[in-house]
Design a protein around this motif. Structure first.
Motif, PDB file in Angstrom:
ATOM      1  N   ALA A 186       3.594   2.214   3.497  1.00  0.00           N
ATOM      2  CA  ALA A 186       2.707   2.662   2.462  1.00  0.00           C
ATOM      3  C   ALA A 186       3.792   3.588   1.715  1.00  0.00           C
ATOM      4  O   ALA A 186       4.682   4.056   2.349  1.00  0.00           O
ATOM      5  N   VAL A 187       3.660   3.508   0.263  1.00  0.00           N
ATOM      6  CA  VAL A 187       4.419   4.282  -0.505  1.00  0.00           C
ATOM      7  C   VAL A 187       3.884   5.545  -1.050  1.00  0.00           C
ATOM      8  O   VAL A 187       2.808   5.505  -1.360  1.00  0.00           O
ATOM      9  N   VAL A 188       4.586   6.750  -1.073  1.00  0.00           N
ATOM     10  CA  VAL A 188       4.213   8.164  -1.440  1.00  0.00           C
ATOM     11  C   VAL A 188       4.916   8.427  -2.520  1.00  0.00           C
ATOM     12  O   VAL A 188       6.011   8.375  -2.788  1.00  0.00           O
ATOM     13  N   ASN A 189       3.964   9.010  -3.603  1.00  0.00           N
ATOM     14  CA  ASN A 189       4.429   9.564  -4.939  1.00  0.00           C
ATOM     15  C   ASN A 189       5.402   8.427  -5.652  1.00  0.00           C
ATOM     16  O   ASN A 189       6.398   8.794  -6.255  1.00  0.00           O
ATOM     17  N   CYS A 190       4.884   7.097  -5.542  1.00  0.00           N
ATOM     18  CA  CYS A 190       5.733   6.302  -6.179  1.00  0.00           C
ATOM     19  C   CYS A 190       7.138   6.321  -6.252  1.00  0.00           C
ATOM     20  O   CYS A 190       7.817   6.142  -7.261  1.00  0.00           O
ATOM     21  N   ARG A 191       7.558   6.353  -4.763  1.00  0.00           N
ATOM     22  CA  ARG A 191       9.119   6.243  -4.634  1.00  0.00           C
ATOM     23  C   ARG A 191       9.594   5.767  -3.387  1.00  0.00           C
ATOM     24  O   ARG A 191       8.648   5.838  -2.430  1.00  0.00           O
ATOM     25  N   ARG A 192      10.834   5.659  -3.323  1.00  0.00           N
ATOM     26  CA  ARG A 192      11.384   5.097  -1.911  1.00  0.00           C
ATOM     27  C   ARG A 192      11.026   5.899  -0.876  1.00  0.00           C
ATOM     28  O   ARG A 192      11.288   7.284  -0.955  1.00  0.00           O
ATOM     29  N   GLN A 193      11.037   5.633   0.530  1.00  0.00           N
ATOM     30  CA  GLN A 193      10.983   6.795   1.378  1.00  0.00           C
ATOM     31  C   GLN A 193      12.303   7.400   1.486  1.00  0.00           C
ATOM     32  O   GLN A 193      13.640   7.130   1.194  1.00  0.00           O
ATOM     33  N   ASP A 194      12.506   8.745   2.435  1.00  0.00           N
ATOM     34  CA  ASP A 194      13.386   9.235   2.506  1.00  0.00           C
ATOM     35  C   ASP A 194      14.318   8.860   3.856  1.00  0.00           C
ATOM     36  O   ASP A 194      13.634   8.452   4.661  1.00  0.00           O
ATOM     37  N   PRO A 195      15.683   9.086   3.971  1.00  0.00           N
ATOM     38  CA  PRO A 195      16.309   8.566   4.912  1.00  0.00           C
ATOM     39  C   PRO A 195      15.791   9.196   6.467  1.00  0.00           C
ATOM     40  O   PRO A 195      15.485  10.547   6.469  1.00  0.00           O
ATOM     41  N   SER A 196      15.263   8.182   7.469  1.00  0.00           N
ATOM     42  CA  SER A 196      14.882   8.877   8.476  1.00  0.00           C
ATOM     43  C   SER A 196      15.729   8.126   9.688  1.00  0.00           C
ATOM     44  O   SER A 196      16.112   7.216   9.707  1.00  0.00           O
ATOM     45  N   PHE A 197      15.641   8.805  10.830  1.00  0.00           N
ATOM     46  CA  PHE A 197      16.325   8.077  11.929  1.00  0.00           C
ATOM     47  C   PHE A 197      15.491   7.230  13.023  1.00  0.00           C
ATOM     48  O   PHE A 197      15.640   6.164  13.028  1.00  0.00           O
ATOM     49  N   VAL A 198      14.346   7.898  13.354  1.00  0.00           N
ATOM     50  CA  VAL A 198      13.476   7.160  14.269  1.00  0.00           C
ATOM     51  C   VAL A 198      12.276   8.027  14.250  1.00  0.00           C
ATOM     52  O   VAL A 198      12.225   9.216  14.195  1.00  0.00           O
ATOM     53  N   GLY A 199      11.224   7.481  14.299  1.00  0.00           N
ATOM     54  CA  GLY A 199       9.765   7.864  14.104  1.00  0.00           C
ATOM     55  C   GLY A 199       9.503   8.492  15.704  1.00  0.00           C
ATOM     56  O   GLY A 199      10.269   8.436  16.694  1.00  0.00           O
ATOM     57  N   ILE A 200       8.216   9.001  15.790  1.00  0.00           N
ATOM     58  CA  ILE A 200       7.601   9.649  17.168  1.00  0.00           C
ATOM     59  C   ILE A 200       6.579   8.770  17.544  1.00  0.00           C
ATOM     60  O   ILE A 200       5.419   8.880  17.008  1.00  0.00           O
ATOM     61  N   PRO A 201       6.714   7.952  18.729  1.00  0.00           N
ATOM     62  CA  PRO A 201       5.791   7.284  19.345  1.00  0.00           C
ATOM     63  C   PRO A 201       4.505   8.220  19.782  1.00  0.00           C
ATOM     64  O   PRO A 201       5.015   9.231  20.837  1.00  0.00           O
ATOM     65  N   ARG A 202       3.184   8.332  19.541  1.00  0.00           N
ATOM     66  CA  ARG A 202       2.269   9.193  19.897  1.00  0.00           C
ATOM     67  C   ARG A 202       1.407   8.325  21.070  1.00  0.00           C
ATOM     68  O   ARG A 202       0.891   9.103  22.046  1.00  0.00           O
ATOM     69  N   HIS A 203       1.168   7.125  21.026  1.00  0.00           N
ATOM     70  CA  HIS A 203       0.248   6.509  22.008  1.00  0.00           C
ATOM     71  C   HIS A 203       0.536   5.044  21.995  1.00  0.00           C
ATOM     72  O   HIS A 203       0.888   4.531  21.020  1.00  0.00           O
ATOM     73  N   PHE A 204       0.645   4.568  23.244  1.00  0.00           N
ATOM     74  CA  PHE A 204       0.842   2.707  23.432  1.00  0.00           C
ATOM     75  C   PHE A 204      -0.018   2.519  24.587  1.00  0.00           C
ATOM     76  O   PHE A 204      -0.199   3.335  25.497  1.00  0.00           O
ATOM     77  N   GLU A 205      -0.726   1.481  24.130  1.00  0.00           N
ATOM     78  CA  GLU A 205      -1.956   0.931  25.143  1.00  0.00           C
ATOM     79  C   GLU A 205      -1.627  -0.610  25.394  1.00  0.00           C
ATOM     80  O   GLU A 205      -1.400  -1.338  24.436  1.00  0.00           O
ATOM     81  N   ASN A 206      -1.813  -1.293  26.250  1.00  0.00           N
ATOM     82  CA  ASN A 206      -1.445  -2.432  26.609  1.00  0.00           C
ATOM     83  C   ASN A 206      -2.405  -2.975  27.561  1.00  0.00           C
ATOM     84  O   ASN A 206      -2.122  -3.483  28.902  1.00  0.00           O
TER      85      ASN A 206
END
Length: 411
Positions: free
Chosen positions: A278-298
């Motif tokens: 998803a694109v926000v405000n019609c621009r490229r994403q900001d630099p980020s290192f790694v996201g935060i996993p909130r839930h995982f189910e298998n």
């Protein structure tokens, strides 16, 4: 590269005193290559293993292909150090972080024959196993972990083991027998389980179609939430890919068409809009290192991954994606994709499927006579929102032509 070259030179020189000085230099802290100045005062290997290799075994690249360069060359270094006989002091095989780095790529495998083309890596929609046969065999030889035998058989079944050639002194008949015994004890691996690599930033939901069905009945979905700012990264946080029926159904671009300072690379291929996110405000994403996993189910029937990326867009209060994979039957699964964004004025959900006709239901679409998605007056590849002298961080909307719009959509 230079560290492994110097270690090989130490072996080839047959000069124990000079060779030892060179090996000492390899492990000395020094200026990393990315901050290269007039002098490199150490090979910096220990620091790189501690600081730049994540807990899943990947280096500081986003693209699987470039992380392979890390593994290949530090593997060469480890082999040269073994040949130089440094004892245990510089034996990388005693380093648990190196053990992770030795062969991590198999963890990205989808449906037995695809590696997701994340960042500058791979070819659009093309199958290809990105895993090192020789490094996997070495991993098995060194650490005697029986599940590695299953991985080798799963990815390279039928390939003569001696082709790996990790060591000319290995008894390959004995090795083959040991692998067969481990396979008999564990059972042959037919598919990889769903996984979440929280250090690298990659999660995969996988369904086998039944453990003993052919690979074309396997299906899966991956989400990438790792580095989006290294030289070979794309601005693709929370991007997804989908595989089923033996095909890549939502292919990423992979390696760019041109690698120089090319407008299409900056404005489209590396940009957020060309990825399934998803694109926000019609621009490229900001630099980020790694996201935060909130839930995982298998579970057998339902698989779920939920990841938040709070730094992908500075100014948003929430940028989070949840994908649920539901097993419908032995051949089919369906996905529920929930993308939650709070903050910003414009949100564009971008999704690129494989080639085919697109259909819209519940809205009367009208063909835009000319121009691009950026506007009727904006021509294809006309960078209307580029700031002169700066790296492009705009929308990339001028790379989408053949636009249809609905000015008054219903509910």
């Amino acid at each position: 590269l230079h560290q492994s070259a110097l270690a090989i030179a130490a072996v080839a020189s047959d000069d124990s005193r000079a060779g030892r000085d060179w090996v000492d230099w390899i492990f000395r802290s020094g200026i990393p290559f990315r901050e290269f100045e007039a002098k490199v005062c150490g090979g910096n290997i220990q620091n790189a293993l501690v600081s730049d290799v994540d807990r899943d075994g990947f280096g500081n690249e986003s693209g699987p292909g470039y992380n392979q360069v890390w593994a290949d060359n530090i593997y060469k270094l480890a082999e040269a150090l073994e040949a130089f006989d440094t004892g245990t002091e510089y034996d990388l095989y005693n380093n648990p972080r190196f053990a992770k780095l030795l062969a991590p790529e198999y963890q990205l495998n989808m449906c037995g024959k695809y590696t997701p083309p994340i960042g500058d890596s791979g070819v659009t929609g093309a199958p290809g196993i990105m895993a090192s046969y020789s490094r996997l065999v070495k991993l098995y030889l060194k650490y005697r972990e029986s599940h590695i035998a299953c991985i080798i058989d799963f990815l390279f079944g039928g390939k003569p083991i001696e082709y790996a050639a990790p060591d000319i002194y290995v008894d390959y008949e004995e090795l083959e027998d040991r692998i067969k015994n481990d396979l008999a004890g564990n059972g042959a691996l037919k598919y990889l389980e769903s996984s979440n690599l929280t250090g690298y930033g990659f999660t995969a939901l996988r369904d086998s179609g039944g453990k003993y069905d052919p690979s074309d009945l396997q299906r899966g979905m991956w989400m990438y939430y790792g580095r989006n700012y290294t030289p070979h990264a794309h601005s693709d946080t929370l991007s997804i890919g989908i595989y089923a029926f033996g095909m890549d159904l939502a292919p990423d671009h992979g390696y760019p068409e041109y690698t120089a300072d090319c407008p299409s690379r900056e404005e489209w291929t590396n940009n957020t809009v060309s990825h399934n996110t998803a694109v926000v405000n019609c621009r490229r994403q900001d630099p980020s290192f790694v996201g935060i996993p909130r839930h995982f189910e298998n579970s057998e029937f339902l698989k779920l991954t939920d990841v938040e990326a709070p730094f992908a867009y500075v100014g948003t209060d929430l940028y989070r994606r949840s994908v649920i994979m539901v097993n419908a039957d032995s051949e089919n699964s369906y996905y529920i994709d929930v993308f939650r964004i709070s903050g910003g004025n414009d949100h564009h959900y971008s999704f690129h499927a494989a080639q085919g006709e697109a259909a819209v239901y519940g809205a009367g679409m009208v063909q835009q006579p000319e121009g691009t998605y950026a506007g009727e007056s904006i021509k294809y590849m006309q960078a209307y929102d580029r700031v002169p002298g700066k790296y492009y961080c705009g929308s990339g909307f001028h790379y989408m032509s053949n636009v249809e719009r609905c000015s008054k959509p219903g509910e």
